[in-house]
Write a protein that holds these residues in place. Structure first.
Motif, PDB file in Angstrom:
ATOM      1  N   LEU A  16      -4.728   5.233  14.356  1.00  0.00           N
ATOM      2  CA  LEU A  16      -4.800   5.035  12.908  1.00  0.00           C
ATOM      3  C   LEU A  16      -6.075   5.628  12.332  1.00  0.00           C
ATOM      4  O   LEU A  16      -7.134   6.291  13.156  1.00  0.00           O
ATOM      5  CB  LEU A  16      -4.931   3.560  12.670  1.00  0.00           C
ATOM      6  N   LEU A  17      -5.941   6.130  11.234  1.00  0.00           N
ATOM      7  CA  LEU A  17      -6.899   6.840  10.384  1.00  0.00           C
ATOM      8  C   LEU A  17      -8.155   6.150   9.893  1.00  0.00           C
ATOM      9  O   LEU A  17      -8.013   5.064   9.586  1.00  0.00           O
ATOM     10  CB  LEU A  17      -6.427   7.617   9.436  1.00  0.00           C
ATOM     11  N   THR A  18      -9.469   6.713  10.173  1.00  0.00           N
ATOM     12  CA  THR A  18     -10.579   6.098   9.538  1.00  0.00           C
ATOM     13  C   THR A  18     -11.414   7.040   8.774  1.00  0.00           C
ATOM     14  O   THR A  18     -11.000   8.220   8.721  1.00  0.00           O
ATOM     15  CB  THR A  18     -11.717   5.552  10.750  1.00  0.00           C
ATOM     16  N   SER A  19     -12.124   6.335   7.738  1.00  0.00           N
ATOM     17  CA  SER A  19     -13.023   7.240   6.825  1.00  0.00           C
ATOM     18  C   SER A  19     -14.349   6.759   6.872  1.00  0.00           C
ATOM     19  O   SER A  19     -14.852   5.736   7.471  1.00  0.00           O
ATOM     20  CB  SER A  19     -12.188   7.092   5.344  1.00  0.00           C
ATOM     21  N   ILE A  40      -7.375   1.998   4.170  1.00  0.00           N
ATOM     22  CA  ILE A  40      -6.240   0.861   3.820  1.00  0.00           C
ATOM     23  C   ILE A  40      -5.354   1.514   2.685  1.00  0.00           C
ATOM     24  O   ILE A  40      -6.099   1.966   1.765  1.00  0.00           O
ATOM     25  CB  ILE A  40      -7.109  -0.329   3.319  1.00  0.00           C
ATOM     26  N   LEU A  41      -4.275   1.814   2.848  1.00  0.00           N
ATOM     27  CA  LEU A  41      -3.464   2.475   1.902  1.00  0.00           C
ATOM     28  C   LEU A  41      -3.055   1.693   0.883  1.00  0.00           C
ATOM     29  O   LEU A  41      -2.597   0.525   1.048  1.00  0.00           O
ATOM     30  CB  LEU A  41      -2.047   3.070   2.615  1.00  0.00           C
ATOM     31  N   GLU A  42      -2.876   2.218  -0.408  1.00  0.00           N
ATOM     32  CA  GLU A  42      -2.234   1.511  -1.444  1.00  0.00           C
ATOM     33  C   GLU A  42      -0.690   1.442  -1.332  1.00  0.00           C
ATOM     34  O   GLU A  42      -0.391   2.383  -0.615  1.00  0.00           O
ATOM     35  CB  GLU A  42      -2.588   2.187  -2.774  1.00  0.00           C
ATOM     36  N   ARG A  43      -0.127   0.406  -1.770  1.00  0.00           N
ATOM     37  CA  ARG A  43       1.314   0.368  -1.414  1.00  0.00           C
ATOM     38  C   ARG A  43       1.916   1.541  -2.127  1.00  0.00           C
ATOM     39  O   ARG A  43       2.869   2.000  -1.292  1.00  0.00           O
ATOM     40  CB  ARG A  43       1.910  -0.955  -1.981  1.00  0.00           C
ATOM     41  N   ALA A  44       1.424   1.950  -3.376  1.00  0.00           N
ATOM     42  CA  ALA A  44       2.115   3.245  -3.823  1.00  0.00           C
ATOM     43  C   ALA A  44       2.197   4.296  -3.121  1.00  0.00           C
ATOM     44  O   ALA A  44       2.882   5.278  -3.524  1.00  0.00           O
ATOM     45  CB  ALA A  44       1.383   3.363  -5.068  1.00  0.00           C
ATOM     46  N   ASP A  45       1.126   4.435  -2.032  1.00  0.00           N
ATOM     47  CA  ASP A  45       1.225   5.673  -1.203  1.00  0.00           C
ATOM     48  C   ASP A  45       1.683   5.471   0.156  1.00  0.00           C
ATOM     49  O   ASP A  45       1.798   6.442   0.795  1.00  0.00           O
ATOM     50  CB  ASP A  45      -0.484   5.891  -0.805  1.00  0.00           C
ATOM     51  N   LEU A  72       3.119   4.104   9.625  1.00  0.00           N
ATOM     52  CA  LEU A  72       2.434   3.030   8.926  1.00  0.00           C
ATOM     53  C   LEU A  72       1.969   1.910   9.903  1.00  0.00           C
ATOM     54  O   LEU A  72       3.129   1.652  10.586  1.00  0.00           O
ATOM     55  CB  LEU A  72       3.217   2.361   7.478  1.00  0.00           C
ATOM     56  N   VAL A  73       1.010   1.699   9.811  1.00  0.00           N
ATOM     57  CA  VAL A  73       0.617   0.435  10.861  1.00  0.00           C
ATOM     58  C   VAL A  73       0.277  -0.792  10.058  1.00  0.00           C
ATOM     59  O   VAL A  73      -0.905  -0.955   9.422  1.00  0.00           O
ATOM     60  CB  VAL A  73      -0.889   1.029  11.923  1.00  0.00           C
ATOM     61  N   PHE A 116      -2.303   0.804   7.531  1.00  0.00           N
ATOM     62  CA  PHE A 116      -3.279   1.721   7.834  1.00  0.00           C
ATOM     63  C   PHE A 116      -2.405   2.941   8.083  1.00  0.00           C
ATOM     64  O   PHE A 116      -1.195   2.827   8.443  1.00  0.00           O
ATOM     65  CB  PHE A 116      -3.877   1.596   9.147  1.00  0.00           C
ATOM     66  N   PRO A 117      -2.833   4.203   7.474  1.00  0.00           N
ATOM     67  CA  PRO A 117      -2.163   5.262   7.731  1.00  0.00           C
ATOM     68  C   PRO A 117      -2.297   6.006   9.401  1.00  0.00           C
ATOM     69  O   PRO A 117      -3.292   5.499   9.804  1.00  0.00           O
ATOM     70  CB  PRO A 117      -2.737   6.342   6.992  1.00  0.00           C
ATOM     71  N   GLY A 118      -1.223   6.048   9.995  1.00  0.00           N
ATOM     72  CA  GLY A 118      -1.272   6.541  11.296  1.00  0.00           C
ATOM     73  C   GLY A 118      -0.694   7.599  11.619  1.00  0.00           C
ATOM     74  O   GLY A 118       0.362   7.983  11.066  1.00  0.00           O
ATOM     75  N   VAL A 119      -0.832   8.216  13.078  1.00  0.00           N
ATOM     76  CA  VAL A 119       0.090   9.423  13.483  1.00  0.00           C
ATOM     77  C   VAL A 119       0.759   8.764  14.938  1.00  0.00           C
ATOM     78  O   VAL A 119      -0.131   8.092  15.305  1.00  0.00           O
ATOM     79  CB  VAL A 119      -0.415  10.788  13.393  1.00  0.00           C
TER      80      VAL A 119
END
Length: 223
Positions: free
Chosen positions: A162-165, A181-186, A108-109, A143-146
């Protein structure tokens, strides 16, 4: 794409912000000042599972895969201007630069804002307007990241992307991509590599992102 973002709080706040994930280990020795503008190749905070626990670490922004063993400068040079700061959500699972990290190493970023630029027809060629994007419902978002670990000729380097869409309606007037942008639940689900979530990522719903003109005193409206 996203080539600059910020985290405007002390790092220690992240321990509380992400406490729903469980206990987060942080050595407390990293610089604890806000990071107003994080640029490619800067070190930035990420939260990741390592050795069965969650850790808060500072990693290089711009992925260097574990297959690279040469100098860091040589890796950057052969990319020809693409520092691998972003991975497309649509192809992260299959692109050679990212697929191994996506399958095994998620992070998570944390951020409080990000930036984009647009051309200003009233300004001389080369000058652009700078815009800052925030998420009112999430003062601190993720942000979701790897990430990956490379044993380079300059020593070990941990790095991330980080991931883009495709953009949501708030972002679309400014750029044809946006950072996811991730929801906190995710948050927790994203950190589990068994969850193939990237194909479902899309731009943020209308009204969730606020945009404002930003004047960078250090480098005024130039990019």
């Amino acid at each position: 794409m996203c080539n600059r973002y910020g985290y405007n709080h002390p790092l220690k706040r992240l321990i509380d912000e992400f406490s729903t994930l469980g206990r987060i280990r942080w050595n407390g020795l990293e610089p604890n000042a806000p990071l107003d503008q994080i640029r490619p190749t800067d070190r930035a905070p990420v939260i990741r599972p390592v050795g069965g626990e969650l850790t808060l670490d500072m990693l290089r922004w711009g992925l260097i895969p574990n297959t690279w063993h040469g100098p860091v400068k040589a890796w950057t040079a052969q990319l020809r201007g693409n520092p691998l700061t972003n991975a497309r959500a649509e192809t992260v699972a299959t692109a050679s630069a990212f697929r191994d990290a996506y399958a095994a190493r998620r992070c998570l970023v944390p951020a409080t804002n990000y930036f984009e630029w647009t051309t200003d027809p009233e300004r001389p060629k080369g000058k652009k307007l700078m815009w800052r994007f925030t998420v009112p419902a999430q003062e601190v978002f993720a942000f979701p990241g790897v990430w990956d670990h490379a044993e380079t000729a300059d020593g070990p380097v941990d790095s991330f992307t980080l991931l883009t869409s495709a953009p949501g309606p708030d972002q679309a007037p400014y750029h044809n991509r946006q950072p996811v942008i991730l929801e906190r639940a995710d948050w927790d689900d994203w950190l589990n590599p068994a969850n193939d979530m990237a194909p479902s990522f899309k731009g943020s719903p209308a009204g969730t992102i606020t945009v404002e003109r930003f004047v960078d005193v250090a480098t005024p409206t130039l990019f």
